[in-house]
Design a protein around this motif. Sequence first.
Motif, PDB file in Angstrom:
ATOM      1  N   GLN A   1       2.246 -15.606   1.520  1.00 45.64           N
ATOM      2  CA  GLN A   1       2.845 -14.772   2.565  1.00 45.64           C
ATOM      3  C   GLN A   1       1.809 -14.263   3.564  1.00 45.64           C
ATOM      4  O   GLN A   1       2.149 -13.537   4.474  1.00 45.64           O
ATOM      5  N   GLY A   2       0.551 -14.587   3.343  1.00 42.98           N
ATOM      6  CA  GLY A   2      -0.485 -14.115   4.262  1.00 42.98           C
ATOM      7  C   GLY A   2      -0.866 -12.664   3.988  1.00 42.98           C
ATOM      8  O   GLY A   2      -0.464 -12.071   2.986  1.00 42.98           O
ATOM      9  N   PHE A   3      -1.670 -12.110   4.909  1.00 45.12           N
ATOM     10  CA  PHE A   3      -2.112 -10.720   4.758  1.00 45.12           C
ATOM     11  C   PHE A   3      -0.957  -9.734   4.963  1.00 45.12           C
ATOM     12  O   PHE A   3       0.049 -10.074   5.573  1.00 45.12           O
TER      13      PHE A   3
ATOM     14  N   GLY B   1     -10.183   1.740  -8.127  1.00 42.05           N
ATOM     15  CA  GLY B   1      -9.043   1.028  -7.560  1.00 42.05           C
ATOM     16  C   GLY B   1      -9.417  -0.388  -7.157  1.00 42.05           C
ATOM     17  O   GLY B   1      -8.680  -1.347  -7.435  1.00 42.05           O
ATOM     18  N   LEU B   2     -10.590  -0.530  -6.528  1.00 40.72           N
ATOM     19  CA  LEU B   2     -11.027  -1.865  -6.092  1.00 40.72           C
ATOM     20  C   LEU B   2     -11.247  -2.790  -7.276  1.00 40.72           C
ATOM     21  O   LEU B   2     -10.830  -3.951  -7.257  1.00 40.72           O
ATOM     22  N   ILE B   3     -11.901  -2.254  -8.323  1.00 47.60           N
ATOM     23  CA  ILE B   3     -12.169  -3.114  -9.483  1.00 47.60           C
ATOM     24  C   ILE B   3     -10.853  -3.531 -10.141  1.00 47.60           C
ATOM     25  O   ILE B   3     -10.676  -4.685 -10.533  1.00 47.60           O
ATOM     26  N   THR B   4      -9.913  -2.577 -10.245  1.00 50.99           N
ATOM     27  CA  THR B   4      -8.624  -2.911 -10.842  1.00 50.99           C
ATOM     28  C   THR B   4      -7.971  -4.080 -10.116  1.00 50.99           C
ATOM     29  O   THR B   4      -7.515  -5.045 -10.741  1.00 50.99           O
ATOM     30  N   ILE B   5      -7.939  -3.997  -8.803  1.00 48.93           N
ATOM     31  CA  ILE B   5      -7.226  -5.023  -8.048  1.00 48.93           C
ATOM     32  C   ILE B   5      -7.994  -6.344  -8.103  1.00 48.93           C
ATOM     33  O   ILE B   5      -7.394  -7.422  -8.130  1.00 48.93           O
ATOM     34  N   LEU B   6      -9.324  -6.278  -8.170  1.00 49.76           N
ATOM     35  CA  LEU B   6     -10.106  -7.511  -8.302  1.00 49.76           C
ATOM     36  C   LEU B   6      -9.775  -8.214  -9.610  1.00 49.76           C
ATOM     37  O   LEU B   6      -9.560  -9.425  -9.647  1.00 49.76           O
ATOM     38  N   VAL B   7      -9.725  -7.412 -10.713  1.00 53.19           N
ATOM     39  CA  VAL B   7      -9.414  -8.014 -12.008  1.00 53.19           C
ATOM     40  C   VAL B   7      -8.004  -8.575 -11.992  1.00 53.19           C
ATOM     41  O   VAL B   7      -7.745  -9.683 -12.464  1.00 53.19           O
ATOM     42  N   ARG B   8      -7.075  -7.810 -11.423  1.00 52.96           N
ATOM     43  CA  ARG B   8      -5.684  -8.266 -11.442  1.00 52.96           C
ATOM     44  C   ARG B   8      -5.490  -9.533 -10.621  1.00 52.96           C
ATOM     45  O   ARG B   8      -4.675 -10.382 -10.950  1.00 52.96           O
ATOM     46  N   MET B   9      -6.254  -9.673  -9.527  1.00 50.55           N
ATOM     47  CA  MET B   9      -6.039 -10.829  -8.664  1.00 50.55           C
ATOM     48  C   MET B   9      -6.866 -12.028  -9.076  1.00 50.55           C
ATOM     49  O   MET B   9      -6.396 -13.157  -9.011  1.00 50.55           O
TER      50      MET B   9
ATOM     51  N   ASP C   1       2.950  -6.509  -2.573  1.00 43.17           N
ATOM     52  CA  ASP C   1       3.947  -5.587  -3.110  1.00 43.17           C
ATOM     53  C   ASP C   1       3.223  -4.445  -3.816  1.00 43.17           C
ATOM     54  O   ASP C   1       2.976  -4.502  -5.011  1.00 43.17           O
ATOM     55  N   PRO C   2       2.843  -3.372  -3.076  1.00 47.29           N
ATOM     56  CA  PRO C   2       2.058  -2.303  -3.698  1.00 47.29           C
ATOM     57  C   PRO C   2       2.806  -1.598  -4.827  1.00 47.29           C
ATOM     58  O   PRO C   2       2.208  -1.235  -5.837  1.00 47.29           O
ATOM     59  N   LEU C   3       4.106  -1.432  -4.660  1.00 42.40           N
ATOM     60  CA  LEU C   3       4.872  -0.692  -5.666  1.00 42.40           C
ATOM     61  C   LEU C   3       4.816  -1.382  -7.027  1.00 42.40           C
ATOM     62  O   LEU C   3       4.681  -0.733  -8.066  1.00 42.40           O
ATOM     63  N   PHE C   4       4.900  -2.707  -7.006  1.00 44.78           N
ATOM     64  CA  PHE C   4       4.839  -3.452  -8.260  1.00 44.78           C
ATOM     65  C   PHE C   4       3.525  -3.172  -8.982  1.00 44.78           C
ATOM     66  O   PHE C   4       3.483  -2.957 -10.185  1.00 44.78           O
ATOM     67  N   HIS C   5       2.433  -3.127  -8.222  1.00 45.57           N
ATOM     68  CA  HIS C   5       1.136  -2.917  -8.856  1.00 45.57           C
ATOM     69  C   HIS C   5       0.961  -1.489  -9.373  1.00 45.57           C
ATOM     70  O   HIS C   5       0.211  -1.247 -10.305  1.00 45.57           O
TER      71      HIS C   5
ATOM     72  N   THR D   1      -6.031   3.145  -3.423  1.00 43.96           N
ATOM     73  CA  THR D   1      -6.789   1.911  -3.209  1.00 43.96           C
ATOM     74  C   THR D   1      -6.052   0.715  -3.789  1.00 43.96           C
ATOM     75  O   THR D   1      -5.992  -0.364  -3.170  1.00 43.96           O
ATOM     76  N   ILE D   2      -5.460   0.900  -4.988  1.00 41.61           N
ATOM     77  CA  ILE D   2      -4.682  -0.194  -5.589  1.00 41.61           C
ATOM     78  C   ILE D   2      -3.543  -0.586  -4.644  1.00 41.61           C
ATOM     79  O   ILE D   2      -3.357  -1.765  -4.321  1.00 41.61           O
ATOM     80  N   ALA D   3      -2.810   0.422  -4.184  1.00 35.50           N
ATOM     81  CA  ALA D   3      -1.645   0.140  -3.342  1.00 35.50           C
ATOM     82  C   ALA D   3      -2.056  -0.538  -2.041  1.00 35.50           C
ATOM     83  O   ALA D   3      -1.481  -1.553  -1.640  1.00 35.50           O
ATOM     84  N   LEU D   4      -3.105   0.015  -1.415  1.00 35.49           N
ATOM     85  CA  LEU D   4      -3.524  -0.500  -0.121  1.00 35.49           C
ATOM     86  C   LEU D   4      -4.040  -1.930  -0.248  1.00 35.49           C
ATOM     87  O   LEU D   4      -3.639  -2.825   0.513  1.00 35.49           O
ATOM     88  N   SER D   5      -4.903  -2.164  -1.257  1.00 32.60           N
ATOM     89  CA  SER D   5      -5.450  -3.518  -1.341  1.00 32.60           C
ATOM     90  C   SER D   5      -4.397  -4.499  -1.841  1.00 32.60           C
ATOM     91  O   SER D   5      -4.424  -5.671  -1.472  1.00 32.60           O
ATOM     92  N   ALA D   6      -3.461  -4.030  -2.664  1.00 34.53           N
ATOM     93  CA  ALA D   6      -2.378  -4.923  -3.081  1.00 34.53           C
ATOM     94  C   ALA D   6      -1.525  -5.306  -1.874  1.00 34.53           C
ATOM     95  O   ALA D   6      -1.155  -6.469  -1.696  1.00 34.53           O
ATOM     96  N   TRP D   7      -1.263  -4.325  -1.021  1.00 35.92           N
ATOM     97  CA  TRP D   7      -0.442  -4.590   0.162  1.00 35.92           C
ATOM     98  C   TRP D   7      -1.143  -5.588   1.089  1.00 35.92           C
ATOM     99  O   TRP D   7      -0.540  -6.508   1.624  1.00 35.92           O
ATOM    100  N   ILE D   8      -2.464  -5.411   1.232  1.00 37.41           N
ATOM    101  CA  ILE D   8      -3.185  -6.285   2.163  1.00 37.41           C
ATOM    102  C   ILE D   8      -3.340  -7.704   1.596  1.00 37.41           C
ATOM    103  O   ILE D   8      -3.068  -8.689   2.263  1.00 37.41           O
ATOM    104  N   PHE D   9      -3.761  -7.784   0.320  1.00 32.39           N
ATOM    105  CA  PHE D   9      -4.217  -9.080  -0.179  1.00 32.39           C
ATOM    106  C   PHE D   9      -3.237  -9.796  -1.100  1.00 32.39           C
ATOM    107  O   PHE D   9      -3.284 -11.007  -1.229  1.00 32.39           O
TER     108      PHE D   9
END
Lengths: 445, 359
Positions: B267-269, B312-320, B273-277, B252-260
């Motif tokens: 750079q848009g949708f 995964g979703l909460i992680t990416i929300l906090v990070r973004m 960079d999922p690997l970085f996250h 989920t982290i990778a996918l949402s990082a890649w999308i958002f």
Amino acid sequence: MLFEKTFGSNGVHPEDYKYLTCQKKIESAYVPNIAYVPIIQHIGSPAKIIVEIGQKVEEGQLIASAEGFVSVNVHSPIPGKIVGFEERYISIGRKSKVIVIELDGEFKKTGKTFTNVDYNNFSKEYILKAIRESGVVGLGGATFPTHVKLSIPDGKKADTLIINGTECEPFITCDHRLMLDRSEDLLDGVNIINKVIDAQNVYIGIESNKKDAIQKLKSLCKNKYKIKIIPLAVKYPQGDEKQLIKAITGRVVPVDKLPVDCGVVVLNVSSTIAIKEAVVYEKPLIDRVVTITGNGIVNPKNLKVKIGTLVKDLIEECGGLKPNVKKIIIGGPMMGFSQMNLETPITKGCSAVIALTDEDSKDFEQNAICISCGKCINACAFGLMPTILNKYIKNKLYEKALDSGLMFCKECGACSWVCPARIPLVQIFRMGKDISKKLILSKGK
Amino acid sequence: MEKDIKLVVSSSPHILNYESTKSIMWTVSIFLLPATIFGVYAFGIYAAFIVLASILTSITTEVIILTIRKKAICIDDGSAFLTGLLVAMNMPPSVPLYIPIISSIFAIAIVKHAFGGLGQNWANPAVAARVFALFAWTKEMTTWSTPFITDSVTTATPLGASKVALVENFGIGHITSATASSGGVSASGPLEILRLVSPDVLKTDVTYFKLFFGLKAGCIGEISIFLLLIAAIYLIYRKIITLEVPFFFLGTIALSAWIFDGLKYGQGFYAGDPLFHLLTGGAVLGAFFCATDMVTTPLTVAGRIIFGIGAGLITILVRMFGGLPEGVSLAILFMNMLTPAIDRFIKITPLGYIKPKKG
């Protein structure tokens, strides 16, 4: 094979220890001098004793007759004299009346070669009658009367016959050896059964740790029979009737129904051979193959044993016990019964005598704490949640436990086996079932 | 024939699996040690004191509380050791020693024993302790040092630096479609932005290789993704950790990082960079070793999948969007709290059971 058939993603893989005896041909055990024959050797009402003290009996003579339809005849395993009746603990841990027979006279069946008669002309009724009179039960351990199972109720039709050669319990190899040493008898037995139920699909399900048996039966079936050999992935509890049906046919038997309601009849390998002996040789069920094994036995063997032989005689014949023996199990290590002493007679349901050592048999924790790992849920092939049931029973919430399917537990032991906290789950469920049954009864009044 | 052999009579089954609570706890502990030792090697001997302090405090607290509760002392089951180790692994390498000590006491006394001890805790003690320390001593808990530099220089984690740099250099911190460019340079992702600022902030060039093998600032135990993954693979093979939570968590982290995540860099949708996250922050340590804690994750496979996706979703929300650079521990803590609810609603039906019709 990577994609062998099996019943689903659940189940467990205990170490099977089959190597102890799987290469050893079936030998005949010594005939006991005194045979102790219990009248409870099956599910249903106990048989009624029809002999008196002092009476002479022949080998295979009826000594206790079935009481009602769901009951089974008991025959004398040896020729001799009735010397008494006593109460004795039998393998399942309860007491039963036992007929004591002292060896005397001549064997009329043991040691003789039987002549094969053409069974193709036998009628359905004749076969059923022969099975019923010979006292055949399910020899896998459940000991359900075979004539009851094969008497399919009116209006129902079995289109599938499955012979259970899974032998999923660790240690036991009696069915494995029977499939190898008596393959023809087994296939004849299957044909005889199918004359009764007339199924289109006939399968023999064998777990793939018995490659030699699969090979042999496959090559035998090739031209002669329309029996399909199904190799199955090795997984416990695949030998359970409902799991085996799911594995082979994909059908799921509803919890409150019998396999025949789904058009399936399942019979064990040993029972199938006993049926052939009963129908073709007219030999009642007076002996069975027992695997005497375990790391605590000096020389493990597969023995053809007369019903009523004591466990201690069999152990002696296999070289005795090693000093570090902790438990003697009759049946498999997952569902069998641990014995109080070695004075237990072998009955129709005893597939194995297993001597477990201290290393084999770990103890349950007395004050085990569940860490909610969920391993038991993944292990349970019956779709129960053992950890939740355990909590309900612990807190005396029996109604909730019943709602969560406590009564559907088959006590196969997979959850207890896998539990890292070593909680005696099966024991707790047995207790919970007993109390729940009493509660239901008291409510009914 | 032996005359008086003693036989044990008990309920079936008579054979049990070799795995026990004790073996599980100690195996996880032992396989976490390489990553911890790498942390000590990278950050210097002071990190070792942090590890020792938290393990010793955990065990001492466990003994004291078990004595007070009049329970059998069972520190040999390894659960206190593991909690202490995980607390230390989640500490920055230069925190004052009182922080790991108080955090360990909090983990054992409040999170674990106040709710009933082993098997009863509502949250992973180590994660709860980290979140507690993060809010109690925010400054100390977000002060980092550079690995393999002896005179410990204050630095930032890649994740933190990328967030700060984005705001400072380009004046944007949130989703915008404007091109992230300033003074003739433009950056299309976190790695590039770090390359632009790294001479000042990170004192090192950032590459995936360095992130993977642990040449970066971070908590003691989280930096060597390589060693953590080796441990995780073995533990999955032993069936001590189940794959559902880490797979869906990291997925989920990778996918949402890649999308958002690409939105931040204009750079848009589908340009993140999922690997970085995955390679930064505590994503791997958290997903494989904290979020797989048996007590505080759902019982069923379906439940664990929900747990993983949620975390995964909460992680990416906090990070973004959050004020903090890192969200893994908050995400795990939040999902721990949801676990009883997940278990209540996700049930398994018995094989062949047909629900009786109402009425």
